[in-house]
Write an enzyme that holds these catalytic residues in place. Sequence first.
Site, PDB file in Angstrom:
ATOM      1  CG  ASP A   9     -35.865  31.502  19.412  1.00 34.19           C
ATOM      2  OD1 ASP A   9     -35.850  30.691  18.469  1.00 34.19           O
ATOM      3  OD2 ASP A   9     -34.835  31.850  20.012  1.00 34.19           O
ATOM      4  CE  LYS A  31     -31.162  31.062  16.343  1.00 36.16           C
ATOM      5  NZ  LYS A  31     -31.865  29.838  16.772  1.00 36.16           N
ATOM      6  CG  ASP A  58     -30.462  26.863  15.519  1.00 36.73           C
ATOM      7  OD1 ASP A  58     -29.783  25.828  15.464  1.00 36.73           O
ATOM      8  OD2 ASP A  58     -30.535  27.585  16.532  1.00 36.73           O
ATOM      9  CG  LEU A  59     -34.445  22.651  11.775  1.00 41.26           C
ATOM     10  CD1 LEU A  59     -35.089  21.782  10.703  1.00 41.26           C
ATOM     11  CD2 LEU A  59     -35.528  23.224  12.676  1.00 41.26           C
ATOM     12  CE  LYS A  60     -28.942  24.628  18.920  1.00 44.88           C
ATOM     13  NZ  LYS A  60     -29.963  25.589  18.489  1.00 44.88           N
ATOM     14  CG  ASP A  63     -31.684  10.511  13.401  1.00 44.91           C
ATOM     15  OD1 ASP A  63     -31.228   9.356  13.392  1.00 44.91           O
ATOM     16  OD2 ASP A  63     -32.875  10.761  13.612  1.00 44.91           O
ATOM     17  N   PRO A  65     -26.203   9.440  10.063  1.00 42.38           N
ATOM     18  CG  PRO A  65     -23.905   9.093   9.742  1.00 42.38           C
ATOM     19  CD  PRO A  65     -25.086   8.604  10.549  1.00 42.38           C
ATOM     20  CB  THR A  67     -31.807  10.250   9.512  1.00 39.59           C
ATOM     21  OG1 THR A  67     -32.050   8.845   9.484  1.00 39.59           O
ATOM     22  CG2 THR A  67     -33.089  10.972   9.859  1.00 39.59           C
ATOM     23  CB  THR A 105     -24.269  29.942  24.166  1.00 38.34           C
ATOM     24  OG1 THR A 105     -25.496  29.693  23.484  1.00 38.34           O
ATOM     25  CG2 THR A 105     -23.233  30.341  23.165  1.00 38.34           C
ATOM     26  NE  ARG A 168     -29.013  37.284  27.024  1.00 33.05           N
ATOM     27  CZ  ARG A 168     -29.359  36.470  26.021  1.00 33.05           C
ATOM     28  NH1 ARG A 168     -29.088  36.803  24.781  1.00 33.05           N
ATOM     29  NH2 ARG A 168     -29.983  35.342  26.258  1.00 33.05           N
ATOM     30  CD  GLN A 177     -27.929  31.454  25.462  1.00 36.71           C
ATOM     31  OE1 GLN A 177     -27.317  30.443  25.773  1.00 36.71           O
ATOM     32  NE2 GLN A 177     -28.393  31.653  24.246  1.00 36.71           N
ATOM     33  N   GLY A 197     -31.247  37.137  19.910  1.00 39.11           N
ATOM     34  CA  GLY A 197     -32.605  36.699  20.174  1.00 39.11           C
ATOM     35  C   GLY A 197     -33.305  37.715  21.046  1.00 39.11           C
ATOM     36  NE  ARG A 198     -33.892  34.531  25.447  1.00 43.24           N
ATOM     37  CZ  ARG A 198     -33.504  33.551  26.265  1.00 43.24           C
ATOM     38  NH1 ARG A 198     -34.272  33.202  27.281  1.00 43.24           N
ATOM     39  NH2 ARG A 198     -32.363  32.923  26.075  1.00 43.24           N
TER      40      ARG A 198
HETATM   41  O1  C5P Z   1     -32.643  34.835  23.122  1.00 36.57           O
HETATM   42  P1  C5P Z   1     -31.229  34.419  22.897  1.00 36.57           P
HETATM   43  O2  C5P Z   1     -30.356  35.517  22.326  1.00 36.57           O
HETATM   44  O3  C5P Z   1     -30.607  33.725  24.085  1.00 36.57           O
HETATM   45  O4  C5P Z   1     -31.367  33.327  21.730  1.00 36.57           O
HETATM   46  C1  C5P Z   1     -30.287  32.589  21.280  1.00 36.57           C
HETATM   47  C2  C5P Z   1     -30.718  31.774  20.104  1.00 36.57           C
HETATM   48  O5  C5P Z   1     -29.581  31.079  19.606  1.00 36.57           O
HETATM   49  C3  C5P Z   1     -31.756  30.704  20.428  1.00 36.57           C
HETATM   50  O6  C5P Z   1     -32.589  30.619  19.285  1.00 36.57           O
HETATM   51  C4  C5P Z   1     -30.955  29.431  20.594  1.00 36.57           C
HETATM   52  O7  C5P Z   1     -31.665  28.292  20.153  1.00 36.57           O
HETATM   53  C5  C5P Z   1     -29.786  29.679  19.665  1.00 36.57           C
HETATM   54  N1  C5P Z   1     -28.543  28.986  19.998  1.00 36.57           N
HETATM   55  C6  C5P Z   1     -27.869  29.153  21.196  1.00 36.57           C
HETATM   56  N2  C5P Z   1     -26.708  28.485  21.440  1.00 36.57           N
HETATM   57  C7  C5P Z   1     -26.182  27.664  20.514  1.00 36.57           C
HETATM   58  C8  C5P Z   1     -26.851  27.494  19.294  1.00 36.57           C
HETATM   59  C9  C5P Z   1     -28.032  28.181  19.058  1.00 36.57           C
HETATM   60  O8  C5P Z   1     -28.326  29.931  22.034  1.00 36.57           O
HETATM   61  N3  C5P Z   1     -25.020  27.077  20.718  1.00 36.57           N
END
Ligand code: C5P
Length: 226
Positions: A9, A31, A58-60, A63, A65, A67, A105, A168, A177, A197-198
């Site tokens: 990210d 990701k 991860d573009l979620k 739209d 079907p 597209t 989440t 975490r 989150q 992620g972070r």
């Molecule tokens: O930094 P952190 O661990 O919170 O990042 C979580 C990653 O997972 C982010 O890129 C977020 O877009 C993705 N994500 C999420 N919850 C979801 C789907 C994807 O946090 N249900």
Amino acid sequence: MAEIAIAFDVATLEQAIELDQRLGEGPELAKIGLELFTAAGPDAVRALNERGRRVFLDLKLHDIPHTVHGAAAAAARLGADLLAAVEGVRHAEGRTRIVAVTLLTSLDAYNLPPGFQSPLHPGVVVAQQLAMAERAGAAGIVCSGSDLAGVRMMRRGKPFFAVTPGIRPAGMGRGDQERVTTVAEAVEQGSSVLVLGRAVTSALDPREALEAARHECAEATAARQA
Ligand code: C5P
């Protein structure tokens, strides 16, 4: 053993490559989410593929079907290994596996959007979404590790594929989150891919943080199999 995906990210392709270098041998999966894809587009997928990473795009996608199907086909041609979509997609071509996004989440039971509010436990709702996703041809779902106890109960031992963000380490704040788990908890609950992620990318030493997560993942897997 469960795989680890690192959420790249970041705002630019240069920052993505720098992060990749800092991660060293690094994660099985990179990701790429909305931020990096909006900034750098398909080049980000190509660059990380060329650096030996498999890519979870991860573009979620959400739209109509037709597209979503077109976008999924384009992602498959681009070389994405995993693709997150919300609805309207059946199979993508080639090796790309689709995962359906369930309850984010960042949402808890009290701030779910209308239509998603349910007197049922989130895990039960997610189990129903998993069944729908599989019927539509998806490989599995994205959900919180804290939903997996309910999923496992509803599945009665039938295996499933689940990607779990919101991981975490014990002691780290949740940030934006809500429904978070530790690495070990996600593995114990049966996660297939843990998204970090972070917890890794904001660490002083991302490589060390990733190594620690890997170690925790391996220990929890061994304990689960014992
Ligand atoms: O930094 P952190 O661990 O919170 O990042 C979580 C990653 O997972 C982010 O890129 C977020 O877009 C993705 N994500 C999420 N919850 C979801 C789907 C994807 O946090 N249900």
